[in-house]
Design a protein around this motif. Structure first.
Motif, mmCIF file in Angstrom:
data_model
loop_
_atom_site.group_PDB
_atom_site.id
_atom_site.type_symbol
_atom_site.label_atom_id
_atom_site.label_comp_id
_atom_site.label_asym_id
_atom_site.label_seq_id
_atom_site.Cartn_x
_atom_site.Cartn_y
_atom_site.Cartn_z
ATOM 1 N N MET A 71 0.746 -1.171 0.080
ATOM 2 C CA MET A 71 -0.031 0.013 0.008
ATOM 3 C C MET A 71 0.815 1.003 -0.031
ATOM 4 S SD MET A 71 -2.506 2.010 2.831
ATOM 5 C CE MET A 71 -3.760 1.006 1.951
ATOM 6 N N LYS A 72 0.474 2.127 -0.919
ATOM 7 C CA LYS A 72 1.296 3.502 -0.927
ATOM 8 C C LYS A 72 0.271 4.417 -1.070
ATOM 9 C CE LYS A 72 5.153 5.714 -3.133
ATOM 10 N NZ LYS A 72 4.510 6.609 -4.168
ATOM 11 N N ILE A 73 0.622 5.639 -0.525
ATOM 12 C CA ILE A 73 -0.292 6.815 -0.633
ATOM 13 C C ILE A 73 0.528 7.566 -1.693
ATOM 14 C CG2 ILE A 73 -1.113 8.970 0.249
ATOM 15 C CD1 ILE A 73 -1.001 7.844 3.021
ATOM 16 N N ASP A 74 -0.211 7.855 -2.829
ATOM 17 C CA ASP A 74 0.373 8.148 -3.937
ATOM 18 C C ASP A 74 0.556 9.836 -4.216
ATOM 19 O OD1 ASP A 74 0.394 5.752 -5.242
ATOM 20 O OD2 ASP A 74 -1.630 6.102 -5.802
ATOM 21 N N SER A 75 -0.564 10.578 -3.550
ATOM 22 C CA SER A 75 -0.634 11.860 -3.572
ATOM 23 C C SER A 75 -1.830 12.542 -2.893
ATOM 24 C CB SER A 75 -0.880 12.432 -5.132
ATOM 25 O OG SER A 75 -1.810 12.078 -5.684
ATOM 26 N N THR A 76 -1.814 13.843 -2.569
ATOM 27 C CA THR A 76 -2.966 14.578 -2.038
ATOM 28 C C THR A 76 -3.120 15.765 -2.778
ATOM 29 O OG1 THR A 76 -4.113 15.097 0.040
ATOM 30 C CG2 THR A 76 -2.040 15.512 -0.092
ATOM 31 N N GLU A 77 -4.196 16.389 -2.864
ATOM 32 C CA GLU A 77 -4.669 17.841 -3.261
ATOM 33 C C GLU A 77 -5.913 18.126 -2.386
ATOM 34 O OE1 GLU A 77 -6.994 17.519 -7.202
ATOM 35 O OE2 GLU A 77 -4.706 17.147 -7.473
ATOM 36 N N PHE A 78 -6.000 19.385 -2.474
ATOM 37 C CA PHE A 78 -7.262 19.798 -1.785
ATOM 38 C C PHE A 78 -8.298 19.348 -1.954
ATOM 39 C CE2 PHE A 78 -10.559 22.626 -0.112
ATOM 40 C CZ PHE A 78 -10.148 23.207 1.146
ATOM 41 N N GLY A 79 -9.061 18.331 -0.935
ATOM 42 C CA GLY A 79 -10.232 17.454 -1.278
ATOM 43 C C GLY A 79 -10.029 16.392 -1.557
ATOM 44 N N SER A 80 -8.795 15.731 -1.829
ATOM 45 C CA SER A 80 -8.777 14.493 -2.119
ATOM 46 C C SER A 80 -7.447 13.862 -1.587
ATOM 47 C CB SER A 80 -9.043 14.051 -3.534
ATOM 48 O OG SER A 80 -7.756 14.700 -4.040
ATOM 49 N N ILE A 81 -7.538 12.490 -1.815
ATOM 50 C CA ILE A 81 -6.160 11.671 -1.322
ATOM 51 C C ILE A 81 -6.336 10.554 -2.333
ATOM 52 C CG2 ILE A 81 -7.139 10.477 0.575
ATOM 53 C CD1 ILE A 81 -4.280 10.761 2.080
ATOM 54 N N THR A 82 -5.040 10.179 -2.887
ATOM 55 C CA THR A 82 -4.876 9.033 -3.844
ATOM 56 C C THR A 82 -4.108 7.915 -3.213
ATOM 57 O OG1 THR A 82 -5.418 10.462 -5.779
ATOM 58 C CG2 THR A 82 -4.521 8.346 -6.260
ATOM 59 N N ILE A 83 -4.777 6.710 -3.035
ATOM 60 C CA ILE A 83 -4.023 5.596 -2.422
ATOM 61 C C ILE A 83 -4.031 4.479 -3.324
ATOM 62 C CG2 ILE A 83 -3.853 4.100 -0.580
ATOM 63 C CD1 ILE A 83 -5.380 6.099 1.035
ATOM 64 N N ASP A 84 -2.792 4.125 -3.966
ATOM 65 C CA ASP A 84 -2.719 2.967 -4.825
ATOM 66 C C ASP A 84 -3.626 2.930 -6.184
ATOM 67 O OD1 ASP A 84 -0.956 1.271 -3.336
ATOM 68 O OD2 ASP A 84 -2.238 0.191 -2.299
ATOM 69 N N GLY A 85 -3.848 4.106 -6.623
ATOM 70 C CA GLY A 85 -4.493 4.523 -7.844
ATOM 71 C C GLY A 85 -5.872 4.824 -7.426
#
Length: 120
Positions: free
Chosen positions: A1-15
């Motif tokens: 499991m890897k947290i890919d990225s975040t931006e205001f209002g969201s977070i992306t984990i494993d796509g």
């Protein structure tokens, strides 16, 4: 499991992108944060209550990485801080963009859980 990225209002984990606050459990399962557990006490989800801390904590975890929002607005209540300390769970508070890096580095070395606020 890897947290890919975040931006205001969201977070992306494993796509997979989540458009709400999340909790990553020890198993790696991603669940929606139960903000109402804090909001009912403080009128905001920017202060983690004892009740939310009790929900977040898992027996066996030794680290909580807390993403405090894009602009670092989330804090622990004194009761929540004391709860984690009493259970021997180190809490790392960082703005969410920094916290995802910390979580990714910590996950393999510690029994870590993650709580991430994705807006302010």
């Amino acid at each position: 499991m890897k947290i890919d990225s975040t931006e205001f209002g969201s977070i992306t984990i494993d796509g997979t992108t989540y458009s709400h606050d999340i909790l990553i459990q020890l198993s790696g399962e991603v669940v929606k944060r139960k903000k109402k557990l804090s909001k009912k006490y403080y009128g905001t989800s920017h202060i983690i209550s004892l009740e939310e801390a009790e929900f977040v904590y898992e027996k066996g975890c030794n680290t909580l990485v807390l993403g405090t929002g894009q602009y670092d607005n989330v804090k622990l209540s004194p009761e929540a801080a004391e709860f984690f300390e009493h259970h021997g769970c180190r809490v790392i508070l960082r703005p969410t963009p920094d916290a995802i890096e910390t979580y990714n580095k910590t996950r393999g070395k510690a029994k870590a859980i993650g709580l991430f606020h994705v807006t302010c």
